[in-house]
Design an enzyme around this catalytic site. Structure first.
Site, PDB file in Angstrom:
ATOM      1  CD  GLU A   3      -3.204  -0.770   0.416  1.00  0.00           C
ATOM      2  OE1 GLU A   3      -3.369   0.391   0.009  1.00  0.00           O
ATOM      3  OE2 GLU A   3      -4.013  -1.683   0.176  1.00  0.00           O
ATOM      4  CG  HIS A  58      -2.989   3.959   0.165  1.00  0.00           C
ATOM      5  ND1 HIS A  58      -3.479   3.180   1.192  1.00  0.00           N
ATOM      6  CD2 HIS A  58      -2.892   5.224   0.644  1.00  0.00           C
ATOM      7  CE1 HIS A  58      -3.662   3.959   2.258  1.00  0.00           C
ATOM      8  NE2 HIS A  58      -3.316   5.182   1.950  1.00  0.00           N
ATOM      9  CE  LYS A  65      -5.443   7.903   3.286  1.00  0.00           C
ATOM     10  NZ  LYS A  65      -4.198   7.584   4.026  1.00  0.00           N
TER      11      LYS A  65
END
Length: 256
Positions: free
Chosen positions: A88, A145, A172
């Site tokens: 990530e 991510h 997120k």
């Protein structure tokens, strides 16, 4: 309707995006020094990027780091605990079982307010950490991510929806843009999630210099948090905290 998330004196999902400052120091004295500096700056919360810490795999060292941070930051600033893995974009190379165990230790310490749980950990492991965090009254930021590309809008929405379904308090998403059109895709996905599918605050950003606008425009498009740096940045594109605060306040005030 979006339900806000309250952590200490902080309300995420209302007003301007809140500024989170990561600490990426390797040694305990450096951690204390950066935390002391952050207290003098317009930070809303602090993220301890424990994957940078030289004592990451030592339970006593983790506990010591958390104690130092809590003592230094005082009772006003909220503390987010994050172990960012290599896949990530972080520093940690851990077995999944160790990743879960170290996060559980942080949860059980009673010293943190929020914890980052990576979507890529998998449903079973993520669910266990979410359940444990909520049992201790800790909020969960579930994160994904992509340091190589910006997925299509539907793919980004699917990730955010999945994090919401997995009971994260704050989903997120961070992506890497290759063009301004990629930046627009990220902003479009953010707005659609907020207006059509979201029932809780979200955090989104496009990284690197191309994506800086996404770190500033959260109040317009629907991202509740942004990350500012003190010294070394934890991700490409982070602005220095004082400049970031000035711009966010100017946008907020102009929106009336």
């Amino acid at each position: 309707m979006i339900t806000s998330v309250k952590v200490r004196n902080l309300v995420l999902g209302q007003g301007r995006p809140k500024i989170c400052v990561p600490i990426v120091a390797k040694k305990i004295d450096e951690i204390r020094q950066v935390a002391e500096e952050i207290r003098t700056l317009p930070a809303d919360l602090v993220e301890w990027r424990a994957d940078w810490y030289e004592g990451l795999e030592n339970s006593e060292a983790i506990q010591k780091g958390l104690q130092v941070l809590r003592e230094t930051l005082g009772q006003e600033l909220a503390l987010l605990f994050t172990i960012r893995t290599k896949k990530e974009g972080g520093q940690a190379e851990l077995a999944l079982s160790d990743y879960v165990s170290l996060n559980q230790q942080a949860i059980q310490s009673g010293l943190i307010d929020l914890i980052d749980v990576e979507l890529s950990a998998g449903k079973e492991e993520a669910a266990a950490l979410v359940e444990e965090a909520h049992r201790f009254g800790i909020k969960v930021i579930m994160s994904s991510h992509d340091f190589y590309r910006t997925p299509e809008i539907e793919e980004m929405l699917a990730s955010l929806k999945k994090m919401q379904e997995w009971n994260a308090d704050i989903p997120k998403l961070a992506v890497m843009p290759k063009s301004r059109r990629d930046v627009m895709k990220l902003l479009t996905a953010t707005l659609e999630m907020r207006e059509q599918y979201g029932d809780r605050p979200i955090v989104t950003m496009a990284m690197a210099s191309e994506g800086v606008i996404t770190r500033l425009a959260g109040e317009v498009f629907g991202s509740c948090m942004t990350f500012g740096s003190v010294g070394q940045a934890s991700a490409p594109g982070q602005m220095e905290i004082s400049e970031l605060h000035y711009v966010l306040e100017a946008i907020h005030n102009s929106m009336g």
